[in-house]
Enzyme design. Sequence first.
Site, PDB file in Angstrom:
ATOM      1  N   HIS A 298       0.847  -1.186   0.000  1.00 48.71           N
ATOM      2  CA  HIS A 298       0.000   0.000   0.000  1.00 48.71           C
ATOM      3  C   HIS A 298       0.891   1.247   0.000  1.00 48.71           C
ATOM      4  CE1 HIS A 298      -2.849   2.792   2.078  1.00 48.71           C
ATOM      5  NE2 HIS A 298      -3.698   2.163   1.287  1.00 48.71           N
TER       6      HIS A 298
ATOM      7  N   SER B 265      -7.924   4.229   1.762  1.00 51.39           N
ATOM      8  CA  SER B 265      -8.439   2.867   1.808  1.00 51.39           C
ATOM      9  C   SER B 265      -7.411   1.921   1.218  1.00 51.39           C
ATOM     10  CB  SER B 265      -9.740   2.773   1.037  1.00 51.39           C
ATOM     11  OG  SER B 265      -9.462   3.016  -0.307  1.00 51.39           O
ATOM     12  N   LYS B 266      -7.732   0.646   1.323  1.00 52.78           N
ATOM     13  CA  LYS B 266      -6.813  -0.381   0.843  1.00 52.78           C
ATOM     14  C   LYS B 266      -6.938  -0.561  -0.662  1.00 52.78           C
ATOM     15  CE  LYS B 266      -5.131  -2.391   4.737  1.00 52.78           C
ATOM     16  NZ  LYS B 266      -3.939  -1.681   5.114  1.00 52.78           N
ATOM     17  N   ARG B 267      -7.978  -0.006  -1.211  1.00 53.09           N
ATOM     18  CA  ARG B 267      -8.217  -0.178  -2.651  1.00 53.09           C
ATOM     19  C   ARG B 267      -8.336   1.160  -3.302  1.00 53.09           C
ATOM     20  NH1 ARG B 267      -9.011  -4.928  -2.251  1.00 53.09           N
ATOM     21  NH2 ARG B 267      -9.939  -5.744  -0.407  1.00 53.09           N
TER      22      ARG B 267
ATOM     23  N   LEU C  29      -2.690   1.255  -4.171  1.00 59.11           N
ATOM     24  CA  LEU C  29      -1.671   0.205  -4.079  1.00 59.11           C
ATOM     25  C   LEU C  29      -0.488   0.541  -4.976  1.00 59.11           C
ATOM     26  CD1 LEU C  29      -4.128  -2.805  -4.186  1.00 59.11           C
ATOM     27  CD2 LEU C  29      -3.005  -1.810  -2.185  1.00 59.11           C
TER      28      LEU C  29
END
Length: 506
Positions: free
Chosen positions: A23, A260-262, A274
Site C-alpha cells: 500500500h 483505503s486499501k483499494r 496500491l
Amino acid sequence: MSDFSTNRPARVRFAPSPTGELHLGSLRTALFDYLWARHTGGQFILRIEDTDQKRFDPKSLESLMRGLRWMGLEWDEGPDVGGPHAPYIQTERAAIYQQHAEMLLASGAAYRCYCTAERLTEMREAQRRNRQPTGYDRRCRHLIPEERAEREAAGAPSVVRLAVPVEGKTTFTDLIRGDITVDNRHLQDEILLKSDGLPTYHLAAMVDDHLMEITHVLRGEEWLPTAPIHKLVVEAFGWELPVLVHLPVILDPSGKGKMSKRKKLVEGKEYLALVHEFISAGYLPDAMFNFLTNVGWNYDPAIEIFEREEAIERFDIAQINPKAAALPYDKLDWINSQYIRQLTPASLKAHLLPILSRQLKIPQAKLREDARLDILVPQIQERIKRADEAVEWIDWAFKSADEIVYEDPSLLLGRKLDAAQSIAVLQDGATLLPIIEPFLPDEIQAAFRERAAALGISTGGYFGPFRAAISGKRVSPPLFESMQAIGREEVLRRVARGVQVLGTLT
Ligand code: GLU
C-alpha cells in the site's frame, strides 16, 4: 529530544506483514526508514512479519519487494540478501520467540493461559451483558501450581500471556509526540505466544528489534495504543525500547477518510492506493520518491522538486509532523510531469514502452523499433503528467486509416469554414502533399502556410481539417510532426477519409 536525531548510524527496519499488495502508506513508512538509515549512514533492514498465518498471502512478499525496489529502496539486510541477524522472516525464527517466551515465564513476567476459545467467548458475552469492559479476566494468572500441573498433564493447549502490572502507570516516549502515559488498569494481559507456537506481534517485534539492534522504530500510528504493552515487554526482558516514531495516518485526497486499501472514487475521481497500481499507471520512481518524502515531512516549503541525495541529506525524523495529512494527488501528477520533462527522449521512450505496448497491443520489441514513436515521444514530453496519458495522445498513429473513428465529424471543419470549404481544403492539400520534399515538418509547414495564404484562408482554417483527419481527435501532437510520424501515404489515406466523412455533413 534532538539528540535522538543526531548522526549516530541508525539501524532501522521496515517490518511489513505479508497480507496483501503493498500500500502507498506502507511505502511511505519504508521510505522514511530508508531516508533515516541513509541520512545517518546506518542500515535499512527488511523484516517480514508473517506470524499471523491466517492473514498470510504468499503473493504479497513478491509485491512488497518489487514495490520497494521499484522506488529504489534497497535494503542492507533482509530475507533475500541475508545479513548478520538472519533469518529475516519471522516464521523461520519461531524457536527464538519460544525461548524468549520461556524466559518471561521463568521470571514470572508472563504466564500460560489454558482458557479455551469457547470460554473466552462466554466471558466476553457475560461482560457485555453486564456492561463491563471486555477483556481477558486473568483467570489463568491466578491458577495455583497444582491446577497448572493438572492442565499440563492433560495436554491442554495454552497461550503465553504478559502479566501486566495491575496497578500503576506506564510511560513511553514518542519522538514526535512526547511522553505518553497510560494507567495500567486500562491494559490487557496480551497474548505473546499463540497456541500454534508462533508469537504475536507484541513478542516477535520486540524480540527482533532487540536482537537486530534496531535503534529507531518508525511505524504506523495504529500501534500507538499498544506501545505501553511493548514498553512492558521490553522492560520484562531488561531491555530498552528503540526510539519510537509513530507516523501519522495518510488520509485520502478529500482529507475526510483514511486512505483505503483499494482504489477509490473520491468526489468523482479515481484514486489509486496500491503501489503496483502506481507502477502500472506509469509514475516515475523518482517522482514518487520526491512526492512521498513530503507526505508527513517537508523538505523545504519553497522547494517542490529535489534530488534523492538532497532529501537524504536533510531528512530528520524529529521534524515529522504527527498530524494526519491528505494525499495531494494533483501534486503527485505535477511532480511526475516535472520528472518526465527531465528525461532524455530515449529514456522517456523506454519508460513509456511497457504501457504503450500493453494498451496498443504491439509487442515491446516491435514498438521499440517503430520510428513513429521516436518522432512522437518528444512531442508529448511536455504534455503528459503520467505515462498512461501517452496512449490517448498517440494511439491514432498506430491505427490504420479506416480504424480512425471520427466520433465528432464537425471536428473536421476548419475554423470559420463550412463542410464544403473544409473538403476543398483537404483536397487542395491532397494535391500538395505528394510533391513536398523532403517530407519533414518544416517543409510541410512552409508549403501549407504558403497555400493557406494563396487561398486567403487563415492557417487555423487550413490546418484544422488535416489535424482532425489524421488523429480523429480534438487534441493531438503538433500537426506536421504527426504527418511526418505516419508518413505521406498514410496522411493521404486519412485525408481521403476526412473528405468522405465531411461529405456526410454537406
Ligand atoms: N508488521 C507490522 C505491520 O505491518 C509492523 C509494524 C512495525 O513496523 O512495527 O503493521
